[in-house]
Structures are given as C-alpha cells and as structure tokens.
Write a protein that holds these residues in place. Structure first.
Motif, PDB file in Angstrom:
ATOM      1  N   VAL A  15       0.853  -1.195   0.000  1.00 23.19           N
ATOM      2  CA  VAL A  15       0.000   0.000   0.000  1.00 23.19           C
ATOM      3  C   VAL A  15       0.885   1.240   0.000  1.00 23.19           C
ATOM      4  N   ILE A  16       1.932   1.231   0.813  1.00 22.04           N
ATOM      5  CA  ILE A  16       2.856   2.368   0.869  1.00 22.04           C
ATOM      6  C   ILE A  16       3.576   2.546  -0.461  1.00 22.04           C
ATOM      7  N   ILE A  17       4.092   1.450  -1.022  1.00 21.18           N
ATOM      8  CA  ILE A  17       4.802   1.532  -2.303  1.00 21.18           C
ATOM      9  C   ILE A  17       3.870   2.046  -3.395  1.00 21.18           C
ATOM     10  N   ASN A  18       2.656   1.502  -3.455  1.00 18.24           N
ATOM     11  CA  ASN A  18       1.710   1.898  -4.500  1.00 18.24           C
ATOM     12  C   ASN A  18       1.225   3.337  -4.361  1.00 18.24           C
ATOM     13  N   ASN A  19       1.349   3.910  -3.179  1.00 17.83           N
ATOM     14  CA  ASN A  19       0.915   5.288  -2.957  1.00 17.83           C
ATOM     15  C   ASN A  19       2.075   6.272  -2.888  1.00 17.83           C
ATOM     16  N   THR A  20       3.269   5.812  -3.248  1.00 10.84           N
ATOM     17  CA  THR A  20       4.448   6.676  -3.279  1.00 10.84           C
ATOM     18  C   THR A  20       4.807   6.959  -4.731  1.00 10.84           C
ATOM     19  N   PRO A  21       4.623   8.200  -5.172  1.00 10.62           N
ATOM     20  CA  PRO A  21       4.974   8.515  -6.570  1.00 10.62           C
ATOM     21  C   PRO A  21       6.487   8.661  -6.732  1.00 10.62           C
ATOM     22  N   CYS A  22       6.945   8.428  -7.927  1.00  8.04           N
ATOM     23  CA  CYS A  22       8.354   8.629  -8.259  1.00  8.04           C
ATOM     24  C   CYS A  22       8.710  10.091  -8.023  1.00  8.04           C
ATOM     25  N   GLU A  23       9.832  10.310  -7.358  1.00  4.77           N
ATOM     26  CA  GLU A  23      10.248  11.694  -7.072  1.00  4.77           C
ATOM     27  C   GLU A  23      10.788  12.413  -8.306  1.00  4.77           C
ATOM     28  N   GLU A  28       4.442   5.599 -11.249  1.00  2.40           N
ATOM     29  CA  GLU A  28       4.235   4.557 -10.244  1.00  2.40           C
ATOM     30  C   GLU A  28       5.410   3.585 -10.232  1.00  2.40           C
ATOM     31  N   TYR A  29       5.700   3.074  -9.027  1.00  2.00           N
ATOM     32  CA  TYR A  29       6.786   2.106  -8.869  1.00  2.00           C
ATOM     33  C   TYR A  29       6.281   0.687  -9.082  1.00  2.00           C
ATOM     34  N   ILE A  30       7.124  -0.127  -9.704  1.00  2.00           N
ATOM     35  CA  ILE A  30       6.869  -1.548  -9.898  1.00  2.00           C
ATOM     36  C   ILE A  30       7.956  -2.302  -9.135  1.00  2.00           C
ATOM     37  N   THR A  31       7.550  -3.320  -8.392  1.00  2.00           N
ATOM     38  CA  THR A  31       8.506  -4.121  -7.623  1.00  2.00           C
ATOM     39  C   THR A  31       9.405  -4.906  -8.558  1.00  2.00           C
ATOM     40  N   GLU A  32      10.714  -4.775  -8.324  1.00  2.00           N
ATOM     41  CA  GLU A  32      11.703  -5.470  -9.129  1.00  2.00           C
ATOM     42  C   GLU A  32      12.294  -6.665  -8.386  1.00  2.00           C
ATOM     43  N   GLU A  52       7.790   2.915 -13.548  1.00  2.00           N
ATOM     44  CA  GLU A  52       7.356   2.397 -14.842  1.00  2.00           C
ATOM     45  C   GLU A  52       7.495   3.423 -15.959  1.00  2.00           C
ATOM     46  N   ASN A  53       7.627   4.726 -15.617  1.00  2.00           N
ATOM     47  CA  ASN A  53       7.750   5.765 -16.642  1.00  2.00           C
ATOM     48  C   ASN A  53       9.198   6.094 -16.986  1.00  2.00           C
ATOM     49  N   CYS A  54       9.991   6.424 -15.959  1.00  2.00           N
ATOM     50  CA  CYS A  54      11.332   6.938 -16.230  1.00  2.00           C
ATOM     51  C   CYS A  54      12.466   5.976 -15.863  1.00  2.00           C
ATOM     52  N   GLY A  55      12.142   4.878 -15.185  1.00  2.00           N
ATOM     53  CA  GLY A  55      13.173   3.905 -14.831  1.00  2.00           C
ATOM     54  C   GLY A  55      13.930   4.218 -13.556  1.00  2.00           C
ATOM     55  N   ASN A  56      13.539   5.279 -12.837  1.00  2.00           N
ATOM     56  CA  ASN A  56      14.185   5.624 -11.569  1.00  2.00           C
ATOM     57  C   ASN A  56      14.046   4.455 -10.588  1.00  2.00           C
ATOM     58  N   GLU A  57      15.153   4.072  -9.952  1.00  2.00           N
ATOM     59  CA  GLU A  57      15.127   2.983  -8.978  1.00  2.00           C
ATOM     60  C   GLU A  57      15.057   3.534  -7.568  1.00  2.00           C
ATOM     61  N   ARG A  58      14.339   2.797  -6.699  1.00  2.00           N
ATOM     62  CA  ARG A  58      14.223   3.198  -5.304  1.00  2.00           C
ATOM     63  C   ARG A  58      14.097   1.947  -4.446  1.00  2.00           C
ATOM     64  N   GLU A  59      14.764   1.979  -3.298  1.00  2.00           N
ATOM     65  CA  GLU A  59      14.641   0.899  -2.327  1.00  2.00           C
ATOM     66  C   GLU A  59      13.725   1.345  -1.201  1.00  2.00           C
ATOM     67  N   PHE A  60      12.812   0.474  -0.841  1.00  2.00           N
ATOM     68  CA  PHE A  60      11.946   0.692   0.308  1.00  2.00           C
ATOM     69  C   PHE A  60      12.380  -0.282   1.391  1.00  2.00           C
TER      70      PHE A  60
END
Length: 82
Positions: A15-23, A28-32, A52-60
């Motif tokens: 829920v947190i990941i799906n509601n966190t927009p790419c900075e 939206e983030y997709i789990t890798e 899914e749009n720009c390819g920015n990676e983020r760790e939660f």
C-alpha cells in the motif's frame, strides 16, 4: 506472529509503495526484487522498485518483526542460546 498478521503486514508495505509517486516524474513504482537485511540484530524487508515511466530505482525498507532474530554472521538464533 500468525500468518494472517504477517500477510497484513506485507500487504501494508505494498500500500505504501503503490501510494508513493516517483520523485523524478510522478510515475508509479513496480517491484523489481525482494530481500531481507539484518542490521544490529533487526530484520528488514528490502523492496527494490523501478518507476514504470522513467526507470528511476528506489529501495523501500520495512521492519520485519515476523523474521526470527538470527545473526547471519554467526548463524546463531536466540533459541540456540537458551
């Protein structure tokens, strides 16, 4: 922790990941990948995501109280010490 509690805990992470927009772009983030890490005896879920749009990676990082407290270096659990 029983299985239903674990599932609710993990579900809340998504829920947190799906509601966190790419900075970068607001996408939206997709789990890798998923993993666990241990720091000072505390377990954490590590979820690596990619926009899914720009390819920015983020760790939660989320605490993982449902994982037994095992020191990965010594491979000794609390139960073995008693």
């Amino acid at each position: 922790m029983i299985l239903n509690e674990v599932m609710k805990f993990v579900e809340s992470e998504y829920v947190i990941i799906n509601n966190t927009p790419c900075e970068i772009c607001g996408g939206e983030y997709i789990t890798e990948s998923l993993g666990l890490t241990f720091n000072n005896g505390h377990a954490s879920n590590v979820t690596t995501c990619v926009c899914e749009n720009c390819g920015n990676e983020r760790e939660f990082l989320f605490r993982a109280p449902f994982v037994s407290q095992t020191d990965p270096e010594s491979q000794t659990s609390k139960e073995e010490l008693n």
